[in-house]
Design a protein around this motif. Structure first.
Motif, short mmCIF file in Angstrom:
data_model
loop_
_atom_site.label_atom_id
_atom_site.label_comp_id
_atom_site.label_asym_id
_atom_site.label_seq_id
_atom_site.Cartn_x
_atom_site.Cartn_y
_atom_site.Cartn_z
N ARG A 231 58.60 6.77 23.85
CA ARG A 231 59.22 6.57 22.32
C ARG A 231 58.50 7.12 21.41
NH1 ARG A 231 60.77 0.42 22.20
NH2 ARG A 231 59.08 0.45 23.91
N ALA A 232 57.17 7.10 21.33
CA ALA A 232 56.48 7.65 20.28
C ALA A 232 56.22 9.25 20.21
CB ALA A 232 55.10 7.00 20.33
N ARG A 233 56.21 9.58 21.58
CA ARG A 233 55.93 10.97 21.69
C ARG A 233 57.05 11.80 22.35
NH1 ARG A 233 51.17 11.26 25.66
NH2 ARG A 233 51.01 13.31 24.95
N GLY A 234 58.08 11.23 22.75
CA GLY A 234 59.01 11.86 23.45
C GLY A 234 58.74 12.67 24.77
N SER A 235 57.66 12.40 25.16
CA SER A 235 57.13 12.98 26.66
C SER A 235 56.05 11.95 27.29
CB SER A 235 56.63 14.45 26.33
OG SER A 235 55.36 14.53 26.85
N ILE A 236 56.19 12.13 28.56
CA ILE A 236 55.30 11.49 29.41
C ILE A 236 54.34 12.49 29.97
CG2 ILE A 236 56.63 9.15 29.29
CD1 ILE A 236 57.39 10.16 32.26
N ASP A 237 54.22 13.73 29.61
CA ASP A 237 53.57 14.44 30.29
C ASP A 237 51.98 14.34 30.06
OD1 ASP A 237 52.28 16.79 31.56
OD2 ASP A 237 53.48 18.30 30.11
N LEU A 238 51.21 14.09 31.13
CA LEU A 238 49.92 13.74 30.99
C LEU A 238 49.18 15.14 30.75
CD1 LEU A 238 49.33 11.65 34.06
CD2 LEU A 238 49.68 10.79 31.86
N ASP A 239 49.72 16.26 30.95
CA ASP A 239 49.03 17.52 30.50
C ASP A 239 49.14 17.60 29.09
OD1 ASP A 239 47.79 18.04 33.05
OD2 ASP A 239 48.81 20.01 32.96
N ALA A 240 49.77 16.89 28.09
CA ALA A 240 49.91 17.31 26.90
C ALA A 240 48.79 16.97 26.12
CB ALA A 240 51.14 16.47 26.09
N PRO A 241 48.18 18.18 25.51
CA PRO A 241 46.92 18.08 24.83
C PRO A 241 47.27 17.23 23.42
CG PRO A 241 47.93 20.17 24.61
CD PRO A 241 48.67 19.43 25.19
N ALA A 242 46.13 16.79 22.85
CA ALA A 242 46.29 16.07 21.73
C ALA A 242 46.51 16.86 20.66
CB ALA A 242 45.03 15.25 21.34
N THR A 243 47.76 16.57 20.02
CA THR A 243 48.19 17.53 18.70
C THR A 243 47.74 16.96 17.55
OG1 THR A 243 50.22 16.34 18.91
CG2 THR A 243 50.14 18.29 20.18
N ALA A 244 48.08 17.80 16.47
CA ALA A 244 47.46 17.08 15.05
C ALA A 244 48.14 15.89 14.86
CB ALA A 244 48.02 18.21 14.08
N GLN A 245 49.14 15.51 15.35
CA GLN A 245 50.02 14.43 15.20
C GLN A 245 49.30 13.23 15.86
OE1 GLN A 245 53.95 16.12 16.09
NE2 GLN A 245 54.86 15.10 14.49
N ASP A 246 48.72 13.61 17.17
CA ASP A 246 48.09 12.78 17.87
C ASP A 246 46.62 12.25 17.27
OD1 ASP A 246 50.04 12.16 19.67
OD2 ASP A 246 49.17 13.94 21.02
#
Lengths: 625, 172, 486, 493, 104
Positions: free
Chosen positions: E87-102
């Motif tokens: 819900r928060a990120r729109g993705s459940i991809d574990l490979d997603a790196p931490a972005t500026a929003q994170d």
């Protein structure tokens, strides 16, 4: 009376002098009074208590080492002490006039007092460590005195050079002292001499009893002969440095940048002569060691002759006296080097005594004349003493003594030195022959430059220069010293110095040699500078001391500085490299680590967990089985 | 090779096959379904090993509840019906993961196989015994477990309810 | 053939107190949902936690001679599933107090959130697990308690619901899942190797004797350490730590850094005490030493680069976890004691640091510049805490526990670890002094703090005062700390 | 009782000044600090007179006792520390470095003093280490906060370098102490020196000695572990430099005597040749660097390296004479370094920098008092007899020439020769400084004369210079105090 | 009679598969599949001990029950978190790196 008093009085005077250094009159009074008191004490001691006293005065608990810090007052030492005190007093009294207008007179007087104390300490010391104390303090005082006029760059440089050259030579002296003390377990002179003496008798007994050599050595606790030689040579190196002998001779002429009274003190009775006292104390060991004697003999032979020649060719009369000091100190030491064990070193000490008298006289008189002439260059000083009777008298007696004319003090002592060298040459186990030859040649050269000096200074001059107002102290000092120089030779009659009889032959020989020298100087007639006549081309080289200064710089100073630069570079760039390297490595590791963690991916985390567990499991299984 | 061994082998093959497919398939839903197969195989194996209750619970809890939950979650996170291209991994990752799996299996097998030095009598533990121990000896962990379930429930509810906090930095 | 264990509620009180709290909170929330924003929940929770801590301290004092034991089986079995010596009791008290401190920090931020009752419930549940694991001697209780201490925390991190928080929570979640799988596998291997569902020296000794079972035991221990390594933030199981610390709210982070570490250490001590004195040699030390060394080095090196206090503390946690593990490599009684003393000191200092950060509201080290002048209480407490963490006097207790931690491997001759420790000491000092150096300076102009004035409540002040007092007392009389951990 | 007070007084005053009393204005803080230092000095004398000691369990789990007492070896250092404490607090009237609150500065000075006093009185090996660490943070603050204002990066670098380098040393030391303690089962320094340590096997002794020596060598500092010292000295405020040179370095040499030398004599003996060579090379090395160093403060720092080289050489010789020499040279260097740093600090304050390449009016002409003090300091630095350093360094050479029986004679004699060469270098650099700073042209009339030392600065200089002379004339003040204790030291031959 | 080789091999293979599954999946939900496989490997081991006779307090049966229950609880929380993340990120991809929003 404790000989410590002799040291303590001038030492205290210097302390008080430092406190009152801003009040010239107080400073002068303290210095002169203390000088007088010291002379009085020395004289009393010499006359009344010619016995040896020694013992523990300070208790320095330093483990296994015995530091008696004892003093000894045998007659020869007391005689030397007396002359030291006399010269010091003369210098102090003279400087009240000479440096009366100087803004740092107080400091000067205090330093001279300290210098005197240090020299007296060396003279009465019967302990190598104590000797070292006086030895080093003298060096420091010479630095202060030579650099007294520190506003002049030449004076600063000369002071630095004097101290550094002697200090470099002192590496040998210190090591020699340390080595001897370490071998003996005591620093007392008698202990050291006893411990390092060749135990010949014991050895021969053992060998006669049939013991093989190594065992005999063990049984007799024989000192290592080679070690002793090395240590003696080290000590000799130190002495050569302080006494400005080849190859350390060059600091001394430069030291003429100091005020003339300081030169008188340094050259006449103290620092440069101290080596003779020290080696005289160690003569029993030195006499046993041909190698050390040869080293010393060669050095002083070269020094005395070379210095005499250079003195002759100086265009500056003060520097001429300086070179003459080098030469005369060589003469003193030559007696120590050449004298066979039976003769003892006292001929050298006697020459010290006489040299102190006539050299201080010469310096002080020259200083006065230089004030009158406004400089010390031979050209300037021509005839500068002609107008003042006291100067003429002083210079005459002084140069006669220097030349070694019989009956005046210098002649008496030189004959004894020659006799000692002859004995050595006859004994044949040391550098006796070499020294004897050098001595004879030096005597002639000395007579030549003494003649030259007298001629130049008292030559007729029309303007008859005078040295302004002269307080009575200066002529009084000069008269006193003149008298002492004439009569000083009588000291041999006191028996303070253990001297051998000198045959009349030596008197004749001396006269002959001196005559040759004087004649040589007079080749060009009375009106011309003999140096111009005889050694015109040598003069520029002689003035530069044969360029030895440059040699020092090239051989020692520059390489050391270059090494220092390399070391400094290595220190900050290489040694510190591992520190900076560590910091850098840490930072690099941190950078690498953060790069690895930059993504903060969850799959990386879980991958690390799984992989790590697997690795740990594998390590565990392999490690435990 | 006794009958038990045979039965075990059959279940094991089922479990391994199911597991393999669950791991390698690119259809997310298929993965969940293959997991069911694998777990059934495991349950069978456990049954053969004489742990009826465990097998039953496994089937009930895992197949009945967990897998269903997983399926729901997949739906809620809009998993595609076909191959999941959004989460496809490169060949290196696949090979690496395979090697990691092989290494794990190898390590485990290498320490366990030496222990298996022959056939043993299957120990009989009845469900009654299990129940007795569970509510006797193991009563404390059992109670803790209930607390764990409670906490998980509360936590899951609160998390799933969404960010109703008024954290000013919350992203709407 | 059922065997009912005896139950001594008084002995169980440290674990039961938070359970009571959970019940009270849930009942209260059910009766009056959302009342006063749920703020009443926190004092209640704090009360039960302190009550539990009192019970734990009592147990520690009573247990000085003989461990407090309960859940014991009748004569033939003659084993107790709950056995808390003074060390375990002290750790329990630590867990409870650390949880209370975390609650206090939650309380400070509670004005901003409505689900405080849930937060408190989850915290209490996790605390129960942490307390229980310290005294657990059986595989079942140990495993369940450990998960009880973990699962609610995952929910706690996610509870914030923000994007960064869920990113962190996801990392924490997957790591915890993988670790749980490793623990189960390790437990299975332990049972296979020893045939005993308990962590006892006798069981370990039996497996150690037989070379074939020894390998299984090695794998079991390695996997159990790996599983615990996640909770302790040991490298390479640490990657979640820097993800979660800065993203979760400060109370949760404080709980993770304090109570969680204490309970994980307690669990580890249960495992290692079964091995201590039984196994020896370089191999077993390596299983503990490898993660310890990696944590010490990587943790400090990375902490050196951090600007965010929470992130710095995260990496510092990694490094300090290495310090906790270091003495255990000696596999000796002294090592166990040193680890316990170390983790208690670490937790206190870290909680004080978090409380100070919370008061300062700082998001970067630079924002704490001048803290000593601005807020002497927070600044002073933070300075002391950093010194303790660095192990420099006047934080004498930090130095003492470091000495203890090094002395165990020295006594056992585990030299590689000692070498790593020497390096880590130096790097660690660099880490904390880097922060310390900004505290006294004057604050720079135009450096407005994000988020306005921070809350300046009594709760964080209490944490600061109590924590500082504990550190100061332990610095003067470190003997007290060591008595507490046996 | 008195010994507890001795530690408690500066600790309490220092802690109060850095915490609650941070805002105390200088006019109150200075007298308070000076009074504490004075009280400490009185207590130090009382401790020595009464022989007070305290000994109670502190950390029985580690065998660690809260045990403090002074003996002959620590007595001179105790007095030196107390005296230097007085000097640095008095110096606050001359210079209060900016960078933080004055009270904090004074408090740090007192805390450093506390740590040093504790180190010199600790009778327990582990307690020694704890005390050893106490000085780190206050000294770090002194260098890092109150140091040279001109270059913040250099300041941070110097402070960090100091603290990390020293910490690396003390960590190594810690390992050594722990190994010693677990091997012998006691941490009591007296028991350890009375044979508990000597009873260990040769391998263990060597390991313990190696760790202890390595750790302490950083603090001393022994080449090549000295690179923290010059930046720290250059950056630290005057009082910090004084404390660093006069007190902190002594903790290293004192530790060498107390720990490796006394407790594991055989192990130390095997390391001694290396240590001797390092010491001798340090003497030459420091001297050479001083010949070309441009910053006067750095130069004095490097001269410290050279002087400590003599101390190390003497210690390595392992004879009673050597230890006596080391202890004497130690105290002497403390006084001389303090004198020079007070002086150079004063010059820096007047001139802004002490770069020797900048031509300035000669001190002898403008400020005769400073000039005189400088000459005394330089003369002492080159080992002039009659000044403090002479005896220690001469005896160091002697002890190197005649080391204990189990030492390789050749190596030691070579080291002695090297050190003697270094002594000549000392003369060269001392006179180089004298030539550049002290002697020179008379300044132009319009140049304006620099202010000479007046008031407190003058008395500080007089006191230190007087102490240098007194110790030079009467070295038995130290030697007789240490003699019995050294004779009773285990492991000397 | 039963040969223990089978269960042991099954456990090893299941764990291997599970590890591979954990390592290869990017979908947070599917990671659970791998975890369940590893867990079942553990279960097999536990039960095997009971079958082999070394079974005090019926641990071989009781511990699996605990494990299954704990796993269920974990799954519940896991799914809640995954949903929140989705819900928060729109993705459940574990490979997603931490972005500026994170970033926090």
């Amino acid at each position: 009376m404790s000989p410590w008093l002799l040291v303590a009085v001038p030492a205290l005077a210097s302390l008080v002098g430092v406190v009152v250094r801003r009040e010239d009159r107080w400073a002068g009074a303290v210095a002169v009074l203390a000088g007088g008191l010291t002379l009085l004490l020395a004289g009393i001691a010499w006359v009344l208590e010619p016995g040896s006293t020694a013992g523990h005065v300070l208790d320095l608990p330093v483990g296994g080492l015995d530091l008696p810090l004892a003093t000894a007052t045998d007659p020869a030492r007391l005689a030397v002490a007396t002359v030291v005190a006399l010269v010091a007093l003369a210098v102090q009294a003279y400087s009240t006039w000479y440096l009366g207008a100087d803004d740092r007179y107080g400091q000067f007087a205090a330093t001279v007092s300290l210098f005197t104390a240090a020299m007296l300490l060396v003279v009465v010391s019967a302990d190598l460590v104590l000797t070292l104390v006086g030895w080093e303090v003298m060096g420091w005082c010479s630095y202060l005195l030579i650099g007294h006029w520190s506003r002049r760059p030449e004076a600063r440089r000369a002071a630095l050079k004097a101290f550094l050259v002697t200090r470099v030579a002192d590496i040998g002296f210190v090591l020699g002292v340390v080595g001897f003390v370490a071998g003996a377990g005591t620093s007392g002179l008698s202990g050291v001499v006893g411990a390092w003496r060749e135990p010949t008798g014991c050895l021969q007994e053992q060998l006669a009893a049939g013991a093989p050599l190594p065992e005999a050595l063990g049984a007799c606790d024989a000192p290592d002969g080679r070690a002793r030689t090395v240590l003696l040579v080290l000590l000799v190196v130190g002495v050569l440095g302080k006494s400005a002998q080849v190859p350390f001779q060059d600091w001394l002429p430069d030291a003429m940048e100091g005020p003339t009274p300081a030169s008188a003190l340094i050259h006449a009775a103290t620092m440069v002569a101290a080596g003779t006292v020290v080696l005289a104390g160690l003569h029993p060991l030195l006499a046993d060691s041909p190698t050390a004697r040869w080293v010393l003999g060669v050095a002083v032979s070269v020094s005395m002759l070379l210095a005499a020649v250079l003195a002759f060719a100086q265009s500056d009369l003060k520097r001429m006296l300086a070179w003459s000091t080098v030469s005369q100190v060589g003469v003193m030491l030559s007696a120590v080097a050449a004298a066979p064990p039976a003769d003892g070193p006292d001929a050298g000490l006697l020459h010290l005594w006489s040299h102190a008298l006539f050299k201080s006289l010469l310096f002080l008189a020259l200083g006065w004349a230089a004030v009158a002439a406004g400089g010390t260059a031979a050209v300037r000083m021509r005839g500068s003493a002609s107008a003042t009777p006291v100067l003429r008298a002083a210079l005459l007696v002084g140069f006669l003594s220097l030349a070694g004319v019989p009956l005046v003090v210098g002649g008496v002592s030189k004959e004894h030195v020659l006799a000692a060298a002859y004995d050595g040459a006859v004994a044949g186990d040391g550098p006796g022959v070499l020294v004897l030859v050098a001595l004879v040649l030096t005597s002639a050269a000395t007579a030549a430059y003494a003649t030259r000096g007298y001629l130049l200074l008292t030559a007729h001059r029309r303007d008859r220069p005078r040295a302004g107002t002269v307080t009575p102290a200066a002529p009084a000092v000069l008269w006193a010293l003149t008298g002492a120089s004439v009569l000083g030779g009588l000291v041999v009659l006191t028996g303070s110095f253990a001297l051998h009889q000198v045959s009349l032959l030596w008197l004749v020989l001396t006269v002959l040699v001196v005559g040759v020298g004087v004649a040589l100087a007079l080749v060009g007639g009375l009106d011309r500078d003999p140096a111009e006549v005889l050694a015109r081309r040598l003069v520029p080289y002689a003035d530069r001391g044969l360029g030895v200064d440059g040699l020092y710089r090239r051989v020692v100073a520059r390489p050391v500085l270059r090494l220092a630069r390399v070391v400094a570079y290595v220190d900050t760039e290489v040694v510190d490299g591992y520190v900076r390297g560590t910091a850098l490595a840490t930072r690099a590791a941190g950078w690498l680590g953060s790069r690895l963690h930059r993504g903060e991916r969850s799959s990386t985390a879980v991958g690390l967990v799984v992989g790590g567990a697997l690795l740990l499991g594998a390590v565990g299984v392999l490690g435990w089985s | 090779m006794t009958a038990l061994d045979t039965a075990f082998a059959a279940s094991a093959v089922l479990a391994v096959l199911g597991g393999l497919l669950a791991v390698v398939t690119r259809h997310v839903v298929h993965a969940a379904l293959w997991l069911v197969v694998a777990l059934l195989g495991v349950a069978g194996a456990l049954l053969v090993l004489g742990a009826e209750l465990v097998a039953l619970v496994l089937v009930l809890v895992y197949v009945g509840a967990v897998v269903v939950l997983v399926l729901f979650a997949l739906m809620l996170t809009r998993a595609p019906a076909g191959p999941d291209l959004a989460h496809a991994v490169g060949p290196w990752r696949a090979v690496g993961a395979g090697l990691l799996g092989l290494a794990s299996a190898g390590l485990l097998a290498s320490v366990l196989v030496p222990l298996a030095d022959g056939s043993v009598d299957r120990a009989q533990v009845t469900t009654t015994q299990v129940a007795g121990e569970l509510f006797g000896t193991w009563v404390w962990p059992f109670e803790l477990l209930s607390l764990l379930l409670l906490a998980a429930l509360v936590g899951a509810l609160a998390v799933a309810r969404g960010h109703r906090s008024r954290d000013p930095k919350a992203v709407p | 053939m059922s065997t009912v264990v005896s139950v001594d509620l008084l002995v169980l009180a440290p674990a039961l107190a938070p359970v009571l709290g959970v019940v009270l909170l849930l009942v209260g929330d059910a009766l009056a949902p959302g009342r006063a924003g749920g703020r009443w929940a926190l004092p209640v929770a704090a009360c039960v936690l302190v009550g539990g801590a009192v019970a734990a301290v009592r147990a520690a004092l009573v247990a000085a001679e003989d461990p407090a034991r309960t859940l014991c089986l009748p004569a033939p079995g003659d084993a107790c599933l709950w056995s808390a010596g003074p060390r375990a009791s002290a750790l329990q008290a630590g867990v409870l107090l650390a949880a209370a401190a975390a609650l206090a920090l939650v309380h400070e931020a509670a004005a901003l959130r409505r689900d405080t009752a849930v937060t408190a419930t989850l915290l209490l549940a996790a605390t129960t697990g942490g307390v229980a694991v310290a005294a657990a001697r059986d595989l079942g209780g140990w495993l369940v308690a450990l998960e009880l201490a973990t699962v609610p925390v995952v929910a706690l991190v996610a509870l914030r619901g923000t994007r960064p928080a869920t990113h962190g929570a996801l990392g924490l979640l997957v790591t915890s899942l993988a670790s749980f799988a490793l623990l189960v596998l390790g437990a299975g291997l332990w049972l296979t190797a020893t045939g005993e569902p308990t962590f006892s020296s006798a069981a370990a000794a039996g497996a150690w004797e037989d070379p074939q079972r020894r390998a299984v035991l090695a794998l079991a221990v390695a996997l159990l350490v790996a599983g615990l390594g996640f909770k302790l933030s040991l490298v390479p199981f640490h990657a979640w730590t820097p993800q979660v610390y800065p993203r979760a709210d400060l109370g949760t982070t404080a709980f993770l850094a304090g109570a969680s570490k204490l309970s994980a250490t307690a669990a580890l001590l249960v495992l290692v005490s079964a091995l201590a004195g039984v196994v020896d040699g370089p191999g077993p030390a390596l299983v503990l030493g490898l993660p310890a060394a990696l944590s010490l080095l990587l943790g400090t090196v990375l902490a050196l680069r951090q600007e965010d206090p929470a992130r710095l503390l995260a990496w510092s946690t990694v490094a300090q976890a290495g310090w906790v593990l270091l003495p255990l490599t000696a596999l000796s009684e002294d090592g166990l004691r040193a680890a316990a003393a170390y983790v208690l000191t670490y937790a206190t200092a870290t909680l004080v640091a978090f409380a100070a950060v919370s008061r300062a509201g700082a998001r970067s080290l630079e924002q704490t510049r001048g803290l000593l002048r601005r807020d002497p209480l927070a600044g002073g407490a933070l300075a002391l805490a950093l010194l303790v963490l660095a192990g420099l006097p006047p934080g004498v207790v930090g130095l003492v526990v470091k000495i203890l931690a090094v002395s165990a491997p020295v006594a056992a001759g585990v030299w590689p670890m000692v070498a790593v420790a020497v390096v880590a000491v130096v790097l660690g000092i660099a880490v904390y002094l880097r922060w310390l150096v900004v505290l006294p300076g004057p604050r720079r102009e135009g450096d407005a703090r994000a988020g306005g004035e921070p809350p300046r409540g009594w709760a964080s002040a209490t944490v600061l005062v109590v924590g500082t007092a504990l550190l100061a007392v332990a610095s003067v009389l470190p003997h007290l700390l060591l008595t507490a951990v046996g | 009782m008195v010994v507890s007070l001795l530690l408690a007084l500066p600790a309490a005053a220092g802690l109060w000044l850095v915490t609650a009393g941070r805002a105390t204005p200088p006019r109150l803080a200075r007298p308070l600090a000076a009074a504490s230092a004075l009280g400490t000095a009185v207590l130090a004398v009382l401790v020595l007179v009464t022989g007070s000691q305290v000994d109670r369990a502190w950390l029985p789990e580690l065998g660690l006792r809260w045990s403090f007492a002074a003996d002959g070896i620590s007595a001179p250092l105790l007095l030196l520390t107390a005296g230097i404490g007085l000097v640095v607090t008095a110096h606050a009237w001359v210079e209060l470095p900016p960078g933080g609150s004055p009270a904090g500065y004074l408090g740090c000075l007192l805390l450093v003093e506390t740590g040093a006093l504790a180190t010199f009185t600790a009778r327990d090996a582990v307690l020694f280490l704890v005390a050893f660490e106490v000085v780190l943070v206050p000294m770090w603050v002194l260098v890092g906060r109150y140091g040279d204002r001109r270059d913040p990066r250099a300041r941070a670098d110097a402070a960090g370098r100091f603290v990390l380098y020293t910490a690396a040393g003390s960590s190594t030391l810690l390992v050594g102490i722990l190994l010693l303690v677990v091997s012998t089962g006691t941490a009591d320094l007296r028991e350890l020196a009375d044979g508990a340590g000597a009873a260990l096997g040769p391998g263990r002794q060597l390991a313990v000695a190696l760790l202890l020596v390595l750790g302490l060598a950083v603090k001393v500092p022994v080449l090549p572990l000295h690179t923290w010292l010059p930046p720290a000295h250059t950056t630290a405020p005057t009082a910090g430099s004084v404390l660093l040179a006069a007190v902190l370095l002594k903790m290293g040499t004192y530790g060498l005597v107390r720990l490796p030398l006394a407790t594991v004599p055989d192990g130390f003996g095997r390391l001694a040749p290396v240590l001797a060579v390092a010491g001798a090379v340090g003497v030459v090395w420091g001297g050479l660097v001083c010949l070309v160093e441009r910053d006067l403060k750095r130069l004095v720092a490097y001269s410290s390296v050279a002087h400590m080289g003599f101390v190390v050489l003497a210690l390595a010789s392992g004879s009673e004479t050597g230890v006596q020499a080391a202890l004497l040279a130690n105290v002497a260097h403390g006084l001389v370094a303090a004198l020079l740093f007070v002086l150079v600090g004063g010059l820096k304050q007047r001139w802004g920098s002490v770069d020797l390449a900048v031509r300035r009016p000669a001190l002898r002409e403008t400020s005769p008092r400073l000039g005189l003090a400088l000459v005394v300091g330089l003369a002492a630095s080159l080992g002039l007899p009659g000044l403090a350093t002479f005896w220690g360094e001469l005896l160091a050479l002697y002890s190197a020439w005649a080391p204990a029986g189990d030492r390789p004679r050749g190596v030691f004699v070579a080291a002695a020769v090297l050190a003697a060469v270094g002594a000549a270098l000392a003369a060269a650099y001392a006179l180089r400084v004298a030539g550049l700073v002290w002697a020179g042209d008379r300044p132009a009339a319009d140049a304006g004369t620099g202010t000479d030392a007046v008031g407190v600065e003058r008395w500080v200089l007089v006191t230190l210079a007087g102490a240098v002379v007194v110790l030079g004339v009467a070295p038995m003040l130290v030697l007789s105090s240490t003699a019995d204790a050294v004779a009773g030291l285990g492991g000397l031959r | 009679m039963i040969h223990l080789l089978g269960p042991y091999l099954l456990a090893a293979v299941l764990v291997g598969l599970g590890v591979a599954g954990v390592a290869v999946r990017r979908n947070a939900v599917l990671l659970l599949v791998g975890v369940e496989l590893v867990l079942s490997g553990g279960l097999v081991l536990l039960v095997t001990t009971q079958a082999a006779g070394a079974d005090r307090w019926a641990a071989g049966s009781v511990l699996p029950l605990f494990v299954v229950t704990v796993a269920a609880a974990e799954v519940v929380v896991a799914l809640a978190v995954v949903l929140a993340a989705f819900r928060a990120r729109g993705s459940i991809d574990l490979d997603a790196p931490a972005t500026a929003q994170d970033a926090p």
